[in-house]
Motif scaffolding. Structure first.
Motif, mmCIF file in Angstrom:
data_model
loop_
_atom_site.group_PDB
_atom_site.id
_atom_site.type_symbol
_atom_site.label_atom_id
_atom_site.label_comp_id
_atom_site.label_asym_id
_atom_site.label_seq_id
_atom_site.Cartn_x
_atom_site.Cartn_y
_atom_site.Cartn_z
ATOM 1 N N ASP A 6 3.107 1.521 -3.306
ATOM 2 C CA ASP A 6 2.276 1.921 -4.438
ATOM 3 C C ASP A 6 1.247 2.958 -3.995
ATOM 4 O OD1 ASP A 6 1.148 1.847 -7.034
ATOM 5 O OD2 ASP A 6 -0.397 0.458 -6.326
ATOM 6 N N GLY A 7 1.656 3.908 -3.167
ATOM 7 C CA GLY A 7 0.729 4.929 -2.671
ATOM 8 C C GLY A 7 0.980 6.256 -3.349
ATOM 9 N N SER A 60 5.240 8.424 -0.241
ATOM 10 C CA SER A 60 5.264 7.136 0.469
ATOM 11 C C SER A 60 6.125 6.146 -0.311
ATOM 12 C CB SER A 60 3.841 6.616 0.711
ATOM 13 O OG SER A 60 3.233 6.165 -0.465
ATOM 14 N N GLY A 101 0.822 -1.215 0.000
ATOM 15 C CA GLY A 101 0.000 0.000 0.000
ATOM 16 C C GLY A 101 0.851 1.258 0.000
ATOM 17 N N LEU A 102 1.901 1.261 0.801
ATOM 18 C CA LEU A 102 2.739 2.464 0.895
ATOM 19 C C LEU A 102 3.701 2.568 -0.283
ATOM 20 C CD1 LEU A 102 3.451 2.490 4.743
ATOM 21 C CD2 LEU A 102 1.931 4.017 3.462
#
Lengths: 253, 325
Positions: free
Chosen positions: A150-151, A155, A147-148
């Motif tokens: 590919d945020g 990030s 998530g982070l």
């Protein structure tokens, strides 16, 4: 080295990894970016401390000097600790903490799955209990890293920086020595090197999904598993963790 | 008691609707989020539940202060589990407040910029390991005094959150008492820690119930609405009556020379806390106010990139799902 001496070293490695990482993760309590993460970090730390109690209690039993898990946790100095360097590096930002968690969890899960077949029933039983918790840990740390990574731009940059910083500490998880050879011979634990291919597949897929690049160099810092040379950080961690036991010897709490 | 001096809001609603609403409350019915409610009831509850939630979150800090120094693996695990429970309580309470039309982020902003308060008790420091026992025993003990009756409060989501919270809080109180008992029965140094913790935290714990009834201006309307179930002095007396025998059982010295059994009243007499200190703490001049708020602000500011990153990822995934359909 006798079989029991090697067995003790192996158990200290397992227990010190969870002790030191559990301590590090617990440092976040009350300071996480969002309430759900605070709860999840505390939960992870709690699992790791629980696993420590089991590994170090067994280590005390194998050592045969009447030492409890607490004696081993609170009354050894840094040179007797056998955790990998990866778990003692400071938390850094939330991204580095979660990246470290994922890099450790991925190894931890593979290791515990193999230990469930250990010839030593006590090891197999601890692994069977711990693997349930660690399966959740790796699921969560992987999701967060993805998530982070590919945020947002920020990030992503922070996660790449975390990976670059931590990657040189990964190799030690797989570096086999005489202790490991004795454990393999006794059927107690697998050769750590034999976990590497599965680890690379697991971590590689996650990093691809996270749009992060694995560093090219496979250089590995070592010295934690055999206690030859820990980082400067471990002493500070122990200073805090062991303070009450050291300042008031013989008291029970 | 994690909500102190919650100001009741005036209400300008239609008298007939107000009377019907009051009749429901008097009949013991629960008010649910979609039901009509007076604006004053809604606003007072938002303030009270929000303050309670903030107290749980800020309350993590004084206890978290000892997690990395807990003296055994078991004590460390118990303390971690307890502080994690407090964060969970914060979560239920924010959810209960959200049913009243305010978001968790809005409430958080109001805590961080000082528009909303949290309990005065968390502006006191935890200075020795026995403080961790004393916080569970005295602070959670005082909180339970207020929260047990609040299980019967008129607002459904608040009442249900309290039922869950009370179960955990009574476990917290027992573990706190167990931890301090171990110290009181331990070495002379441990006993000294236990006595020091009791002496320092006694009056701040009494302050948790809020000012004396004669100076408490907010109670009447809230009691009518069953948002507040007992007066401050009733609860404070109940707490003193429960705690004094526990102090005696521990063999510790009483923290207040004014504590004396009053046969006529059937209660313990005690010295009132120094209310000027209480008002100082409420105004921001307690020993830890600045540090506590700074720690919460730092966690929030440092975490912004994480919240933004996870949100951006979730949006990308949602967009990809839509595109695939």
């Amino acid at each position: 080295m006798t079989r029991d001496e090697a067995f003790l070293q192996f158990l200290l490695r397992m227990g010190d990894n969870t002790l030191v990482l559990g301590h590090r993760v617990s440092e976040w309590c009350g300071h996480a970016p969002v309430l759900e993460e605070d709860i999840a970090l505390a939960n992870t730390a709690l699992d790791l401390i629980g696993q420590t109690q089991m590994w170090l209690a067994l280590a005390g039993e194998v050592q045969g000097e009447g030492k409890s898990a607490d004696d081993l946790a609170f009354l050894r100095d840094a040179w007797d600790f056998r955790n990998v360097l990866l778990v003692e590096v400071p938390n850094g930002d939330f991204g580095r903490t979660l990246m470290r968690q994922f890099l450790f969890d991925a190894w931890h899960k593979l290791m515990l799955e193999r230990l469930m077949n250990s010839s030593d029933e006590r090891v197999a039983a601890i692994a069977a209990k711990a693997v349930k918790e660690v399966t959740y840990h790796v699921e969560r740390s992987r999701d967060t890293v993805v998530g982070l990574g590919d945020g947002t731009e920020e990030s992503h940059a922070r996660m790449q920086e975390a990976l670059d910083y931590l990657w040189p500490y990964v190799g030690e998880l797989f570096a086999a020595d005489a202790v490991d050879e004795a454990m393999v011979a006794a059927g107690i634990a697998p050769d750590p090197a034999s976990l590497r291919a599965d680890y690379d597949a697991l971590v590689g897929a996650a990093m691809a999904e996270a749009t992060l690049s694995l560093p090219k160099s496979d250089f590995a810092h070592k010295g934690g598993r055999n206690g030859r040379m820990h980082t400067e950080h471990l002493g500070h961690l122990l200073t805090q963790m062991q303070w009450l036991q050291r300042a008031y010897p013989g008291a029970t709490w | 008691m994690y909500a102190q001096m919650v100001k009741s809001e005036a209400t300008n609603d239609d008298p007939e609707r107000l009377a019907a609403f009051q009749a429901r409350i008097d009949a013991g019915e629960k008010i649910e989020p979609k039901d009509w409610m007076p604006e004053g009831y809604r606003k007072t509850l938002i303030r009270q539940i929000g303050q309670h939630a903030h107290s749980e979150i800020v309350g993590q800090l004084p206890e978290g202060n000892w997690i990395t120094r807990a003296p055994t693996l078991e004590r460390k695990a118990i303390l971690l589990a307890k502080v994690q429970d407090e964060a969970g309580h914060g979560l239920y309470l924010y959810c209960a407040a959200e049913t009243l039309g305010v978001s968790r982020d809005e409430l958080t902003e109001m805590l961080l910029d000082g528009r909303m308060k949290y309990s005065s008790i968390f502006n006191y420091p935890t200075l020795n390991w026995a403080d961790i026992g004393a916080v569970g025993w005295l602070v959670d003990g005082a909180a339970i005094m207020n929260q047990v009756p609040l299980q019967r409060t008129s607002f459904g989501p608040y009442s249900r959150a309290m039922i869950r919270i009370c179960k955990e809080e009574s476990f917290h109180q027992r573990q706190g008492y167990d931890a301090i008992r171990k110290m009181a029965e331990g070495t002379p140094e441990q006993r000294r820690m236990a006595q020091d913790a009791l002496n320092r935290l006694w009056f701040p714990s009494l302050m948790m119930f809020g000012p004396s009834d004669k100076d408490s201006v907010h109670s009447e309307q809230s009691m009518k609405w069953k948002i507040k179930m007992n007066t401050n002095d009733e609860l404070r007396q109940k707490f003193v009556d429960q705690t004094v025998p526990q102090i005696e059982f521990l063999g510790l010295d009483l923290p207040d020379p004014g504590i004396k059994w009053n046969e006529e009243r059937g209660h313990y007499d005690y010295t009132d806390p120094d209310w000027s200190e209480f008002y100082d703490v409420i105004k921001g001049n307690g020993p830890c106010n600045t540090d506590r708020l700074a720690a919460r602000n730092k966690a929030w500011d440092d975490g912004k990139w994480v919240r933004d990153g996870l949100l951006a990822h979730a949006r990308k995934k949602a967009a990809a799902r839509v595109a695939a359909e």
